[in-house]
Design an enzyme around this catalytic site. Sequence first.
Site, short mmCIF file in Angstrom:
data_model
loop_
_atom_site.label_atom_id
_atom_site.label_comp_id
_atom_site.label_asym_id
_atom_site.label_seq_id
_atom_site.Cartn_x
_atom_site.Cartn_y
_atom_site.Cartn_z
N SER A 164 0.03 31.42 -0.49
CA SER A 164 -0.21 31.24 0.95
C SER A 164 0.04 29.78 1.31
CB SER A 164 -1.67 31.60 1.22
OG SER A 164 -2.14 30.93 2.36
N SER A 165 0.32 29.55 2.59
CA SER A 165 0.58 28.17 3.03
C SER A 165 -0.67 27.29 2.96
CB SER A 165 1.17 28.16 4.44
OG SER A 165 0.29 28.81 5.33
N CYS A 166 -1.85 27.89 2.73
CA CYS A 166 -3.07 27.06 2.64
C CYS A 166 -3.17 26.31 1.32
CB CYS A 166 -4.31 27.89 2.90
SG CYS A 166 -4.69 28.99 1.55
N TYR A 203 -9.79 29.74 -2.08
CA TYR A 203 -8.61 30.62 -2.12
C TYR A 203 -7.39 29.80 -2.52
CZ TYR A 203 -5.10 33.84 -0.14
OH TYR A 203 -4.03 34.68 0.05
N LYS A 205 -4.73 30.21 -5.70
CA LYS A 205 -3.30 30.44 -5.46
C LYS A 205 -2.45 29.34 -6.12
CE LYS A 205 -3.40 34.35 -3.45
NZ LYS A 205 -2.76 35.50 -4.12
N HIS A 213 -7.76 37.81 10.22
CA HIS A 213 -7.05 36.64 10.70
C HIS A 213 -6.95 36.65 12.23
CE1 HIS A 213 -5.57 36.80 6.46
NE2 HIS A 213 -5.80 35.52 6.57
O1 GFB Z 1 -6.05 33.26 11.10
P1 GFB Z 1 -7.21 32.40 10.78
O2 GFB Z 1 -8.51 33.10 10.55
O3 GFB Z 1 -6.90 31.57 9.50
O4 GFB Z 1 -7.45 31.37 11.98
P2 GFB Z 1 -6.34 30.12 9.06
C1 GFB Z 1 -6.42 30.63 12.55
C2 GFB Z 1 -6.94 29.85 13.75
O5 GFB Z 1 -7.22 30.79 14.79
C3 GFB Z 1 -8.22 29.06 13.50
C4 GFB Z 1 -8.49 30.49 15.36
O6 GFB Z 1 -8.13 27.82 14.17
C5 GFB Z 1 -9.28 29.95 14.16
O7 GFB Z 1 -10.44 29.24 14.59
N1 GFB Z 1 -9.07 31.69 15.97
C6 GFB Z 1 -9.29 31.86 17.32
C7 GFB Z 1 -9.51 32.80 15.36
N2 GFB Z 1 -9.89 33.02 17.56
C8 GFB Z 1 -10.05 33.65 16.35
C9 GFB Z 1 -10.63 34.89 15.98
O8 GFB Z 1 -11.13 35.67 16.79
N3 GFB Z 1 -10.59 35.19 14.65
C10 GFB Z 1 -10.01 34.34 13.71
N4 GFB Z 1 -10.00 34.73 12.43
N5 GFB Z 1 -9.51 33.14 14.06
C11 GFB Z 1 -6.61 31.34 6.79
C12 GFB Z 1 -7.14 30.91 5.46
O9 GFB Z 1 -6.65 30.18 7.53
O10 GFB Z 1 -5.25 31.76 6.77
C13 GFB Z 1 -6.66 31.72 4.34
O11 GFB Z 1 -8.54 30.82 5.54
C14 GFB Z 1 -5.18 32.04 4.41
O12 GFB Z 1 -6.96 31.06 3.15
C15 GFB Z 1 -4.80 32.57 5.75
O13 GFB Z 1 -4.40 30.90 4.10
C16 GFB Z 1 -3.31 32.83 5.91
O14 GFB Z 1 -4.87 30.02 9.29
O15 GFB Z 1 -7.14 29.01 9.63
#
Ligand code: GFB
Length: 327
Positions: A115-117, A144, A148, A187
């Site tokens: 993953s890009s993280c 995570y 990875k 996500h």
């Molecule tokens: O997709 P996401 O959960 O993962 O969140 P990451 C991306 C951004 O969207 C963050 C915002 O800045 C969240 O705060 N966001 C806004 C929301 N509203 C929402 C919502 O209702 N739900 C969620 N989930 N986010 C993950 C990593 O990071 O991405 C993993 O934790 C992995 O390890 C994955 O790499 C691809 O992009 O921040």
Amino acid sequence: MSTEDAGFKLARRRVWVAGHNGMVGSALVRRLAREDCEIVTVDRAAVDLRRTAEVEAWMGETRPDVVVMAAARVGGILANDSYPADFIYDNLMIAANVIDAAHRFDVAKLLFLGSSCIYPKHAPQPMAESALLTGPLEPTNQWYAVAKIAGIKLCQAYRRQHGRDFIAAMPTNLYGPGDNFDLAACHVVPALIAKTHAARESGATTLEVWGTGKPRREFLYVDDAADALVHLLKVYSGDDHVNIGCGEDIAIAELAGLICEVVGYDGALRFDAGKPDGTPRKLLDVSRLAGLGWTARTPLREGLALAYDWFLAHAGEGARRAIGATG
Ligand code: GFB
């Protein structure tokens, strides 16, 4: 002769897609169905990939020629932050067990997915493969990310010590059919699709978006990602991991606006700064992938519309229940 003709042949090979029930695994099964190969899969209830003996027994019985590792414990920012032990342990064990068994049972090609993280929180953008291990990770998903990174290093180590053709790909944030719409674990794309749909249905005047809306993310449609992964299997054989992305990013607030258009909702966005933003920006440098002859096809708006169609057809009821359960 094209690069593909010169590379690894999938024809008549037995390909194990580990994690075939997940969003990426099911897209890989769809994509591999167009190749002249035999696809093999196994459910989690039959083989727990965190258990070495179970993985070795399955690999010994099945003897795949090719392994694609789409099995992982995955989740959005909140799930990563809430369950650090699950995210590091499960992903480390899956990587170590499957990669070592692939070596023991003489697998001809293995593709590990990360993953890009894996890149540092403040890596220069766009993030090139060389940014790996150049700085501290984003705290919410460091568990995570470390697992990875270990997967990449396992592939490199087995290549170096045993001459194995094990490669690693690092996809950007993926979305599309088969996504998880459970708001507590998912996500941002599925979360905003489910929440926007529910807001429209209930006539709510505002839509809650976590964080400030300022972070930027790169989103790739999952069937494009599966196509890129099959391409890599055929043309790539190297020590370095390869980024998989579309090369464009968007602010979360803008993404929310786009999803409102796709769903047909015209309420206002309300940002909840009590929820984490995570990494400020994640945009991959995809020049290595482009150099290998692959670029993304599905524009974000079109992919979001396809993801919403899938949600309406498959996940509407479940997601509505999840929203009800969290109030
Ligand atoms: O997709 P996401 O959960 O993962 O969140 P990451 C991306 C951004 O969207 C963050 C915002 O800045 C969240 O705060 N966001 C806004 C929301 N509203 C929402 C919502 O209702 N739900 C969620 N989930 N986010 C993950 C990593 O990071 O991405 C993993 O934790 C992995 O390890 C994955 O790499 C691809 O992009 O921040």
